[in-house]
Design an enzyme around this catalytic site. Structure first.
Site, PDB file in Angstrom:
ATOM      1  N   ASP A   2       0.833  -1.203   0.000  1.00  0.00           N
ATOM      2  CA  ASP A   2       0.000   0.000   0.000  1.00  0.00           C
ATOM      3  C   ASP A   2       0.867   1.252   0.000  1.00  0.00           C
ATOM      4  OD1 ASP A   2       0.888  -0.497   2.680  1.00  0.00           O
ATOM      5  OD2 ASP A   2      -0.629   0.891   3.400  1.00  0.00           O
ATOM      6  N   GLU A  34       3.332   1.561   2.563  1.00  0.00           N
ATOM      7  CA  GLU A  34       4.401   0.558   2.459  1.00  0.00           C
ATOM      8  C   GLU A  34       4.365  -0.466   3.585  1.00  0.00           C
ATOM      9  OE1 GLU A  34       7.743   3.652   2.222  1.00  0.00           O
ATOM     10  OE2 GLU A  34       7.720   2.816   0.212  1.00  0.00           O
ATOM     11  N   GLU A  71       6.385  15.632   8.836  1.00  0.00           N
ATOM     12  CA  GLU A  71       5.434  14.602   8.422  1.00  0.00           C
ATOM     13  C   GLU A  71       4.221  14.561   9.343  1.00  0.00           C
ATOM     14  OE1 GLU A  71       6.448  10.337   6.907  1.00  0.00           O
ATOM     15  OE2 GLU A  71       6.283  10.206   9.073  1.00  0.00           O
TER      16      GLU A  71
END
Ligand code: NAG
Ligand code: NAG
Length: 473
Positions: free
Chosen positions: A209, A212, A438
């Site tokens: 996905d 990962e 992030e």
């Protein structure tokens, strides 16, 4: 005593998050923060592109580093998916008139060609090697163990380069297109054709996905694959490769026919992956809705569809109780992570955090839905979306409301405020200088994980474009 002092410490962390929340909420407004953030986000993307970018001097020209962070975590690599998503934003800037981007777009074509030809642990050129997700910044293969293959990157890259090829053909640059982008040969020596051959032959193969982590068949991948093949078939037709066009269209139709398998009528939302033990709610599904359609739309689970809207709401409902920042007093809205069971904390594993990409993506999907309602001139409320729309107008009933009605105006205003509340969360947790990492920590709200994540900036920018009513391709 220890117990008491650790409580005090926890209380002071929460109190500082509150102070920050209230201070930031007063000023600036979401729209002025977004205007100030836009040039910061744009220049932060250029800093991460080789070889002239300040943080990407060692990278090939046209290579995008995921983040300048080389340790804890090391994201100093190029990922085919992230790179294609970045160039999707840049190509939209080119379409909107920034013609100075053409040399950089052509460097991306050359770098993509180089990566495709690099033999790697997934395989080799003109075959399974096209599904390799991650390369070193100098274009050599990354040979460590990894979640491979990933079948979404080649599809997004094909979508970006197909649009670029169409524009170059319109401008008369036929030989560049037929040499580097689409040669119509088998085996092919051109980037788009290799990506389309890979996607059309490998979409049924299990892959990892977009996060990962799990191997299987994914909604996100199917969405970007059906789009790449549909648009690629149009390019193939234009260049006389009619047999390939027929095949790409057949495979696109097969993917579209399989997409309803991701709708769970028992859960009442779209699940991200078939055959895993997770509950299926995933930010990747919302990203699939956006990247699989674009402004043009393919009528496949578009942002304004019932399925997309109720999946978004289920995602928000599931994330609300998960992070304590969501219930802190003064919290402007709900912070959104990748999926409820996430345990990645940005460096290792413990508990997952909210991500800028996912928090902005909820807003982007809502703004995109508003744009689609405006284009249609109406909103249709069904039994599926009734409770979703009742958040904005408790008295609304199932029916179709034209854009000149009060009902429509109230719902759209409510949707816009709702979308803005997710931006306000991102605004609250971004650095004062506009830097975006992030993630942000689930209880303190401070940024964690890879710093200056290229995709965080890209996600902000495409969300702003959607809020401004722009029609990104
Ligand atoms: C246009 O592209 C150039 C790079 O070629 C970049 O430096 C500049 O910031 C872009 N301008 C806008 C308004 O996006
Ligand atoms: C912005 O602040 C962050 C810390 O929050 C820092 O790491 C980064 O270098 C700063 N960026 C600039 C351009 O000053």
């Amino acid at each position: 005593m220890h117990f008491f002092s650790s409580l005090l410490l926890a209380a002071s962390i929460v109190a500082s998050a509150h102070a920050r929340a209230l201070e930031t909420r007063q000023s600036p407004s979401v729209s002025s923060w977004m205007s100030a953030e836009e040039p910061i986000a744009r220049s932060s993307i250029f800093r991460n592109i080789g070889s002239s970018g300040e943080f990407a001097k060692d990278a090939d020209a046209g290579a995008v580093i995921a983040s300048p962070s080389t340790d804890s975590p090391n994201y100093y690599y190029q990922w085919v998916r992230d790179e294609a998503i970045t160039f999707k934003y840049l190509l939209n800037q080119y379409i909107n008139g920034n013609s100075s981007l053409e040399p950089l777009l052509k460097q991306y074509v050359s770098e993509s060609d180089k990566l495709q030809r690099t033999t790697n642990p997934s395989g080799s050129y003109q075959g399974a090697g096209i599904g390799e997700p991650k390369f070193n910044v100098d274009g050599t293969a990354f040979t460590g163990s990894w979640g491979r293959p990933q079948t979404d990157g080649p599809a997004i890259r094909a979508t970006v380069l197909t649009k670029f090829a169409t524009m170059l053909l319109d401008a008369g640059e036929t030989s560049y297109v037929t040499t580097y982008l689409y040669d119509g040969q088998l085996p092919s020596n051109s980037v788009i054709k290799n990506d389309l051959e890979y996607v059309s032959h490998y979409w049924t193969t299990n892959g990892f996905d977009l996060w990962e982590e799990v191997s299987g068949q994914h909604f996100f991948n199917y969405m970007v694959q059906q789009r790449a093949l549909t648009e690629g078939a149009e390019l193939a037709t234009r260049l006389g490769d009619t047999g390939a066009a027929t095949y790409y269209n057949q495979q696109a139709a097969a993917i579209k026919a399989a997409l309803p398998n991701f709708w769970s009528s028992s859960y009442g939302y779209l699940i991200s992956t078939i055959g895993t033990s997770r509950d299926g709610l995933d930010c990747g599904t919302l990203l699939g809705v956006l990247h699989g359609n674009g402004a043009r739309g393919f009528g496949v689970y578009e942002a304004s569809s019932d399925e997309a809207l109720v999946t978004l709401q289920a995602m928000v409902n599931s994330m609300t109780p998960l992070y304590s920042i969501n219930s802190a007093s003064g919290s402007p809205g709900v912070a959104i992570g990748r999926y409820p069971a996430d345990v990645y904390n940005g460096v290792g594993t413990s508990q997952g955090n909210p991500w800028f990409i996912c928090t902005f993506t909820v807003a982007e999907l809502l703004y995109t839905a508003i744009n689609q309602f405006a284009a249609a001139g109406q909103i249709t409320v069904t039994s599926t979306t009734l409770s979703f729309f009742q958040q904005f107008l408790s008295s609304v009933t199932a029916g179709t409301y034209s854009s000149n009605s009060n009902t429509y105006a109230t719902i759209v205003a409510g949707l816009k405020n709702y979308a803005d509340s997710f931006i306000a969360v991102g605004q609250l947790h971004a650095a004062n200088n506009g830097s975006l990492s992030e993630e942000f920590q689930r209880s303190s709200g401070y940024m964690v994980g890879a710093r200056d994540l290229t995709w965080s900036y890209g996600s902000f920018l495409t969300t702003k474009a959607a809020r401004d009513g722009a029609t990104a391709f």
